[in-house]
Design an enzyme around this catalytic site. Structure first.
Site, PDB file in Angstrom:
ATOM      1  N   ASP A 185       2.404   2.518   2.562  1.00 36.01           N
ATOM      2  CA  ASP A 185       2.453   3.174   3.872  1.00 36.01           C
ATOM      3  C   ASP A 185       3.821   2.978   4.524  1.00 36.01           C
ATOM      4  OD1 ASP A 185      -0.091   3.969   3.471  1.00 36.01           O
ATOM      5  OD2 ASP A 185      -1.028   2.512   4.781  1.00 36.01           O
ATOM      6  N   CYS A 243       0.808  -1.214   0.000  1.00 41.88           N
ATOM      7  CA  CYS A 243       0.000   0.000   0.000  1.00 41.88           C
ATOM      8  C   CYS A 243       0.844   1.268   0.000  1.00 41.88           C
ATOM      9  CB  CYS A 243      -0.916   0.017   1.216  1.00 41.88           C
ATOM     10  SG  CYS A 243       0.037  -0.010   2.739  1.00 41.88           S
ATOM     11  N   CYS A 293      -0.962  -5.149   6.853  1.00 40.92           N
ATOM     12  CA  CYS A 293      -0.663  -3.938   7.641  1.00 40.92           C
ATOM     13  C   CYS A 293       0.160  -4.296   8.880  1.00 40.92           C
ATOM     14  CB  CYS A 293      -1.946  -3.258   8.077  1.00 40.92           C
ATOM     15  SG  CYS A 293      -3.141  -3.058   6.746  1.00 40.92           S
TER      16      CYS A 293
HETATM   17 FE1  FES Z   1      -1.224   0.353   4.398  1.00 45.55          FE
HETATM   18 FE2  FES Z   1      -2.688  -0.767   6.240  1.00 45.55          FE
HETATM   19  S1  FES Z   1      -3.347  -0.142   4.271  1.00 45.55           S
HETATM   20  S2  FES Z   1      -0.622  -0.326   6.324  1.00 45.55           S
END
Ligand code: FES
Length: 145
Positions: free
Chosen positions: A35, A33, A103
């Site tokens: 992140d 993702c 995640c």
């Molecule tokens: Fe990226 Fe959860 S969607 S860490």
């Protein structure tokens, strides 16, 4: 969809912040993702984790799992901290929905990256520790986010 524990750690995350002059700092990115998570460890001379903090650009599940993971590694030796896997963290949180499992890897990998940094700084080898493949710590010193 989320357990009570996940909601609690998401709404009241423990250990958010940073540690000045940390023994080890690790930053990892989630390939799925995009992140980002940064973990700070304060480790004493006996190799015991005295404090652990995190900062993230991540979703609620990343916040909750990091909150729990940082709680779980505190007071553990660096060797014991390796047992705090994303699976162990999810169990401690009474589970995560399947689409959110990735995640939980951020916290585990962030801790591993911070342990890696600590080991490198001190010229030691932590048995069983591998450099996380999503480690993006290189040259991060000046970077703020
Ligand atoms: Fe990226 Fe959860 S969607 S860490």
């Amino acid at each position: 969809m989320y357990s009570e524990k996940v909601m609690d750690h998401f709404q009241n995350p423990r250990n958010v912040g940073e540690i000045e002059n940390a023994s080890g700092v690790g930053t990892v990115g989630n390939a799925k993702c995009g992140d980002i998570m940064r973990i700070y460890l304060d480790i004493d001379d006996n190799g015991v984790i005295q404090d652990c903090k995190f900062k993230t650009f991540g979703c609620g599940a990343a916040v909750a799992t990091s909150s729990m993971a940082t709680e779980l590694v505190k007071g553990k030796t660096v060797q014991e901290a390796l047992l705090v896997t994303n699976k162990a963290v999810m169990e401690a949180l009474d589970g995560l929905p399947p689409v959110k499992v990735h995640c939980s890897l951020l916290a585990e990998e962030g801790i591993h990256a911070a342990l890696w940094d600590y080991a490198e700084k001190n010229g030691i080898v932590i048995e069983g520790l591998k450099k996380p493949k999503n480690d993006i710590s290189e040259g991060e010193e000046e970077e703020e986010y």
